[in-house]
Design a protein around this motif. Structure first.
Motif, PDB file in Angstrom:
ATOM      1  N   SER A  22     -20.761 -25.274  26.372  1.00 43.77           N
ATOM      2  CA  SER A  22     -19.926 -26.330  26.715  1.00 43.77           C
ATOM      3  C   SER A  22     -18.405 -26.022  26.010  1.00 43.77           C
ATOM      4  O   SER A  22     -18.337 -25.149  25.104  1.00 43.77           O
ATOM      5  CB  SER A  22     -20.269 -27.581  25.986  1.00 43.77           C
ATOM      6  N   ASN A  23     -17.545 -26.797  26.472  1.00 43.74           N
ATOM      7  CA  ASN A  23     -16.150 -26.517  25.867  1.00 43.74           C
ATOM      8  C   ASN A  23     -16.045 -26.945  24.294  1.00 43.74           C
ATOM      9  O   ASN A  23     -15.526 -26.539  23.477  1.00 43.74           O
ATOM     10  CB  ASN A  23     -14.973 -27.739  26.505  1.00 43.74           C
ATOM     11  N   GLU A  24     -16.914 -28.185  24.084  1.00 48.97           N
ATOM     12  CA  GLU A  24     -16.985 -28.591  22.801  1.00 48.97           C
ATOM     13  C   GLU A  24     -17.642 -27.410  21.861  1.00 48.97           C
ATOM     14  O   GLU A  24     -17.362 -27.092  20.608  1.00 48.97           O
ATOM     15  CB  GLU A  24     -17.924 -29.746  22.604  1.00 48.97           C
ATOM     16  N   ALA A  25     -18.582 -26.656  22.292  1.00 49.58           N
ATOM     17  CA  ALA A  25     -19.225 -25.704  21.761  1.00 49.58           C
ATOM     18  C   ALA A  25     -18.145 -24.261  21.182  1.00 49.58           C
ATOM     19  O   ALA A  25     -18.130 -23.890  20.134  1.00 49.58           O
ATOM     20  CB  ALA A  25     -20.499 -24.971  22.431  1.00 49.58           C
ATOM     21  N   LYS A  26     -17.416 -24.266  22.376  1.00 46.83           N
ATOM     22  CA  LYS A  26     -16.305 -23.142  22.125  1.00 46.83           C
ATOM     23  C   LYS A  26     -15.420 -23.432  20.923  1.00 46.83           C
ATOM     24  O   LYS A  26     -14.999 -22.741  20.329  1.00 46.83           O
ATOM     25  CB  LYS A  26     -15.564 -22.901  23.574  1.00 46.83           C
ATOM     26  N   GLU A  27     -15.138 -24.846  21.219  1.00 42.09           N
ATOM     27  CA  GLU A  27     -14.178 -25.392  20.112  1.00 42.09           C
ATOM     28  C   GLU A  27     -14.924 -25.178  18.445  1.00 42.09           C
ATOM     29  O   GLU A  27     -14.347 -24.955  17.647  1.00 42.09           O
ATOM     30  CB  GLU A  27     -13.680 -26.890  20.388  1.00 42.09           C
ATOM     31  N   HIS A  28     -15.989 -26.017  18.559  1.00 46.66           N
ATOM     32  CA  HIS A  28     -16.632 -25.863  17.094  1.00 46.66           C
ATOM     33  C   HIS A  28     -17.174 -24.849  16.374  1.00 46.66           C
ATOM     34  O   HIS A  28     -17.046 -24.616  15.421  1.00 46.66           O
ATOM     35  CB  HIS A  28     -17.804 -27.240  17.268  1.00 46.66           C
TER      36      HIS A  28
END
Length: 166
Positions: A57-63
């Motif tokens: 997910s994009n959120e995983a990439k960010e976090h």
């Protein structure tokens, strides 16, 4: 699960990294951990493989990897900028010397005219060296084939990083 040739190539790669005293991290989206899975299929891989990040997910990439939300908004999750940020983020979040990243559209859905099925962006970051990025358009060859072709290319990028003299 992996072909004998792919396993042999991964084993040779791990031998080169072990001899050079280098460690690897992976940052994977469309391959879902297959690069790390292949490397850890080899006995003794723990001497070389530091860790793998599956950041679907994009959120995983960010976090997990610190990929800026602005990078994803501006360029998309499947882009050179995101692949570079993933590889560099994996280095920062690990004790590895080299990190490889993979982000793409494996299909069968998700493709657009600008980013068709089979488009995959890769990056390989090595401490003390410039990050190398690569875009490949494998075509609509089927989800499994896109993913396996991506694993092969990730190994090639790791091979090239091992050869860099600092």
């Amino acid at each position: 699960m992996f072909s004998p040739n792919l396993i042999a190539g991964a084993a040779a790669l791990l031998d080169r990294f072990r001899a050079a005293g280098l460690k690897i991290a992976t940052a994977e989206s469309c391959t879902g951990g297959l690069v790390a899975g292949l490397l850890t299929e080899i006995p003794g891989s723990s001497a070389v493989v530091d860790r793998g990040f599956v950041v679907y997910s994009n959120e995983a990439k960010e976090h997990m990897l610190g990929v800026p939300a602005e990078t994803i908004r501006t360029h998309g999750a499947v882009s050179e900028a995101t692949a570079r940020a993933m590889a560099e983020g994996a280095l920062e979040a690990s004790r590895a010397d080299v990190a490889v990243s993979v982000t793409g559209v494996a299909g069968p859905d998700g493709g657009t005219p600008a980013k068709p099925v089979g488009l995959v962006h890769f990056a390989c970051a090595r401490r003390g060296a410039p990050t190398v990025a690569r875009e490949v358009r494998f075509g609509d060859i089927g989800r499994s084939n896109v993913r396996l072709a991506s694993v092969r290319l990730a190994l090639e990028l790791l091979e090239a990083a091992a050869a860099v003299r600092l």
